[in-house]
Design a protein around this motif. Structure first.
Motif, PDB file in Angstrom:
ATOM      1  N   ILE A 232     -18.508 -16.561   8.834  1.00 27.86           N
ATOM      2  CA  ILE A 232     -19.681 -15.913   9.435  1.00 27.86           C
ATOM      3  C   ILE A 232     -19.582 -15.968  10.956  1.00 27.86           C
ATOM      4  CG2 ILE A 232     -22.178 -16.083   9.756  1.00 27.86           C
ATOM      5  CD1 ILE A 232     -22.296 -17.201   6.854  1.00 27.86           C
ATOM      6  N   LEU A 233     -19.247 -17.129  11.478  1.00 26.19           N
ATOM      7  CA  LEU A 233     -19.110 -17.287  12.933  1.00 26.19           C
ATOM      8  C   LEU A 233     -18.176 -16.230  13.511  1.00 26.19           C
ATOM      9  CD1 LEU A 233     -19.372 -18.944  15.610  1.00 26.19           C
ATOM     10  CD2 LEU A 233     -17.393 -20.263  14.811  1.00 26.19           C
ATOM     11  N   LEU A 234     -16.994 -16.083  12.927  1.00 25.40           N
ATOM     12  CA  LEU A 234     -15.993 -15.176  13.486  1.00 25.40           C
ATOM     13  C   LEU A 234     -16.374 -13.711  13.327  1.00 25.40           C
ATOM     14  CD1 LEU A 234     -12.718 -17.001  12.386  1.00 25.40           C
ATOM     15  CD2 LEU A 234     -13.744 -16.935  14.667  1.00 25.40           C
ATOM     16  N   ALA A 235     -17.195 -13.390  12.329  1.00 28.54           N
ATOM     17  CA  ALA A 235     -17.594 -12.001  12.115  1.00 28.54           C
ATOM     18  C   ALA A 235     -18.761 -11.583  12.991  1.00 28.54           C
ATOM     19  CB  ALA A 235     -17.968 -11.787  10.648  1.00 28.54           C
ATOM     20  N   SER A 236     -19.502 -12.542  13.490  1.00 25.67           N
ATOM     21  CA  SER A 236     -20.773 -12.253  14.148  1.00 25.67           C
ATOM     22  C   SER A 236     -20.701 -12.360  15.663  1.00 25.67           C
ATOM     23  CB  SER A 236     -21.829 -13.231  13.627  1.00 25.67           C
ATOM     24  OG  SER A 236     -21.566 -14.540  14.115  1.00 25.67           O
ATOM     25  N   ASP A 237     -21.822 -11.970  16.299  1.00 25.75           N
ATOM     26  CA  ASP A 237     -21.917 -12.071  17.751  1.00 25.75           C
ATOM     27  C   ASP A 237     -21.982 -13.513  18.235  1.00 25.75           C
ATOM     28  OD1 ASP A 237     -21.821  -9.349  18.028  1.00 25.75           O
ATOM     29  OD2 ASP A 237     -23.989  -9.081  18.217  1.00 25.75           O
ATOM     30  N   ALA A 238     -22.120 -14.452  17.308  1.00 30.75           N
ATOM     31  CA  ALA A 238     -22.123 -15.859  17.706  1.00 30.75           C
ATOM     32  C   ALA A 238     -20.776 -16.289  18.276  1.00 30.75           C
ATOM     33  CB  ALA A 238     -22.495 -16.739  16.513  1.00 30.75           C
ATOM     34  N   SER A 239     -19.719 -15.490  17.997  1.00 28.16           N
ATOM     35  CA  SER A 239     -18.389 -15.790  18.551  1.00 28.16           C
ATOM     36  C   SER A 239     -17.923 -14.672  19.478  1.00 28.16           C
ATOM     37  CB  SER A 239     -17.371 -15.994  17.423  1.00 28.16           C
ATOM     38  OG  SER A 239     -17.252 -14.809  16.640  1.00 28.16           O
ATOM     39  N   SER A 240     -18.866 -14.062  20.195  1.00 29.36           N
ATOM     40  CA  SER A 240     -18.554 -12.871  20.991  1.00 29.36           C
ATOM     41  C   SER A 240     -17.549 -13.111  22.119  1.00 29.36           C
ATOM     42  CB  SER A 240     -19.844 -12.278  21.575  1.00 29.36           C
ATOM     43  OG  SER A 240     -20.519 -13.254  22.351  1.00 29.36           O
ATOM     44  N   TYR A 241     -17.292 -14.368  22.483  1.00 27.15           N
ATOM     45  CA  TYR A 241     -16.324 -14.666  23.544  1.00 27.15           C
ATOM     46  C   TYR A 241     -15.077 -15.332  22.966  1.00 27.15           C
ATOM     47  CZ  TYR A 241     -14.989 -15.528  28.430  1.00 27.15           C
ATOM     48  OH  TYR A 241     -14.355 -15.516  29.653  1.00 27.15           O
ATOM     49  N   THR A 242     -14.841 -15.141  21.679  1.00 25.07           N
ATOM     50  CA  THR A 242     -13.713 -15.778  21.003  1.00 25.07           C
ATOM     51  C   THR A 242     -12.761 -14.731  20.459  1.00 25.07           C
ATOM     52  OG1 THR A 242     -15.120 -17.626  20.329  1.00 25.07           O
ATOM     53  CG2 THR A 242     -13.035 -17.353  19.138  1.00 25.07           C
ATOM     54  N   THR A 243     -11.510 -14.763  20.910  1.00 18.43           N
ATOM     55  CA  THR A 243     -10.489 -13.876  20.348  1.00 18.43           C
ATOM     56  C   THR A 243      -9.119 -14.527  20.520  1.00 18.43           C
ATOM     57  OG1 THR A 243      -9.784 -11.559  20.178  1.00 18.43           O
ATOM     58  CG2 THR A 243      -9.979 -12.473  22.410  1.00 18.43           C
ATOM     59  N   GLY A 244      -8.215 -14.202  19.593  1.00 18.57           N
ATOM     60  CA  GLY A 244      -6.883 -14.789  19.624  1.00 18.57           C
ATOM     61  C   GLY A 244      -6.857 -16.239  19.182  1.00 18.57           C
ATOM     62  N   SER A 245      -7.904 -16.688  18.528  1.00 18.29           N
ATOM     63  CA  SER A 245      -8.035 -18.093  18.159  1.00 18.29           C
ATOM     64  C   SER A 245      -7.902 -18.306  16.651  1.00 18.29           C
ATOM     65  CB  SER A 245      -9.398 -18.638  18.615  1.00 18.29           C
ATOM     66  OG  SER A 245      -9.501 -18.623  20.020  1.00 18.29           O
ATOM     67  N   THR A 246      -7.698 -19.545  16.266  1.00 18.54           N
ATOM     68  CA  THR A 246      -7.686 -19.938  14.866  1.00 18.54           C
ATOM     69  C   THR A 246      -8.702 -21.045  14.668  1.00 18.54           C
ATOM     70  OG1 THR A 246      -5.343 -19.383  14.590  1.00 18.54           O
ATOM     71  CG2 THR A 246      -6.317 -20.876  12.965  1.00 18.54           C
ATOM     72  N   VAL A 247      -9.598 -20.835  13.714  1.00 14.32           N
ATOM     73  CA  VAL A 247     -10.558 -21.863  13.324  1.00 14.32           C
ATOM     74  C   VAL A 247     -10.005 -22.545  12.079  1.00 14.32           C
ATOM     75  CG1 VAL A 247     -12.899 -22.329  12.509  1.00 14.32           C
ATOM     76  CG2 VAL A 247     -12.514 -20.626  14.303  1.00 14.32           C
ATOM     77  N   PHE A 248      -9.913 -23.861  12.107  1.00 15.23           N
ATOM     78  CA  PHE A 248      -9.321 -24.616  11.012  1.00 15.23           C
ATOM     79  C   PHE A 248     -10.407 -25.207  10.110  1.00 15.23           C
ATOM     80  CE2 PHE A 248      -6.034 -24.475  14.193  1.00 15.23           C
ATOM     81  CZ  PHE A 248      -4.866 -24.301  13.459  1.00 15.23           C
ATOM     82  N   VAL A 249     -10.317 -24.868   8.831  1.00 13.10           N
ATOM     83  CA  VAL A 249     -11.212 -25.430   7.816  1.00 13.10           C
ATOM     84  C   VAL A 249     -10.297 -25.951   6.713  1.00 13.10           C
ATOM     85  CG1 VAL A 249     -13.190 -25.014   6.314  1.00 13.10           C
ATOM     86  CG2 VAL A 249     -12.951 -23.706   8.434  1.00 13.10           C
ATOM     87  N   GLU A 250      -9.629 -27.079   6.977  1.00 12.89           N
ATOM     88  CA  GLU A 250      -8.579 -27.554   6.083  1.00 12.89           C
ATOM     89  C   GLU A 250      -8.568 -29.068   5.940  1.00 12.89           C
ATOM     90  OE1 GLU A 250      -6.157 -28.885   9.113  1.00 12.89           O
ATOM     91  OE2 GLU A 250      -8.288 -28.490   9.253  1.00 12.89           O
ATOM     92  N   GLY A 251      -9.748 -29.651   6.155  1.00 14.58           N
ATOM     93  CA  GLY A 251      -9.876 -31.084   5.945  1.00 14.58           C
ATOM     94  C   GLY A 251      -9.094 -31.938   6.917  1.00 14.58           C
TER      95      GLY A 251
END
Length: 258
Positions: A232-251
């Protein structure tokens, strides 16, 4: 605008590939709940129809199911056309389709045949490239495009014998950064790295003996819905200043490797 309003997806159209009873299904339902019209795709029409029916039965839910092999360009052309016809311009692409994993019981390292390599590259890399190419002009026109590709720990830490899969996922990391640079500022391109997940958080039979949960800091499998917040974060305007990044959800498997 309130803080939570920044996570809304009202008026946006999202295409999702690889939608099944796991991360794809949870993300599709979350996007729909937040106001997006969702076009879900995978190779299994029956499974897609069930998920779409559940979304459409919810208050305000809007979903279309399109059977698609993400490794075939002609299928992706049809997917994008059906999405536009149903809901208009595309705003979000969630690349979740994956292929090319081989296991020790498949024959070990040399089970990575030419066909496995081709499938891994077509689905894990080229599908992202092709969907970006097909939607770039409309994303530029409305200026609110976001492309999210689901990464794997295997793209950062080797998991032999799945070499073709790991190499293709490593390539996806560089493609993510390349597209982020090329498509800015109208389209943001990021990756979501998930690892050791299953629909219910239980270890699947095929994973037993690989010690996947033990490789991460949290020491358990993740449940598929635990990836939803980052998606949701990456799809929404909540991450409007984020690009070229990787968010890790892997414990913590990649983040705490030593």
């Amino acid at each position: 605008m309130s803080v939570l309003d920044r996570f809304r997806l009202d008026g946006k159209t999202a295409i999702l590939t690889g939608v099944g009873p796991g991360v794809g299904e949870h993300v599709a339902k979350a996007y729909a709940e937040l106001g997006a019209s969702v076009v879900i795709s995978a190779r299994s029409q029956d499974r897609l129809d069930r998920i779409a029916a559940e979304i459409n039965a919810a208050d305000g839910g809007r979903a279309l199911a399109v059977a698609t092999d993400a490794g075939k360009r002609e299928d992706l052309v049809n997917l994008v056309a059906k999405a536009r016809e149903a809901f208009g311009p595309i705003h979000i692409i969630f690349n979740n389709a994956a292929a090319g994993v081989v296991y020790a019981q498949d024959g070990g390292l040399w089970a990575n045949t030419d066909e496995v390599w081709k499938t891994a590259i077509d689905v894990n890399v080229m599908a992202t490239w092709r969907l970006a190419e097909m939607t770039a002009s409309e994303m530029e026109a409305h200026g609110k495009g976001t492309i999210i590709s689901v990464q794997s720990c295997g793209g950062f830490t080797p998991i032999p014998p799945a070499v073709a899969y790991g190499v293709s996922k490593a390539a996806l990391s560089f493609l993510t950064r390349s597209l982020a640079k090329a498509l800015a500022p109208h389209t943001r391109v990021n990756a979501l790295c998930v690892g050791s997940m299953s629909p219910d958080g239980q270890e699947a039979e095929i994973h037993k003996g690989l010690g996947l949960a033990e490789r991460n800091a949290i020491k358990r499998f993740g449940a598929a819905d635990e990836a939803v917040g980052a998606a949701i974060l990456l799809a929404s305007d909540a991450s409007s200043y984020t690009t070229g990044s990787t968010v890790f959800v892997e414990g913590g498997r990649v983040g705490t490797i030593s």
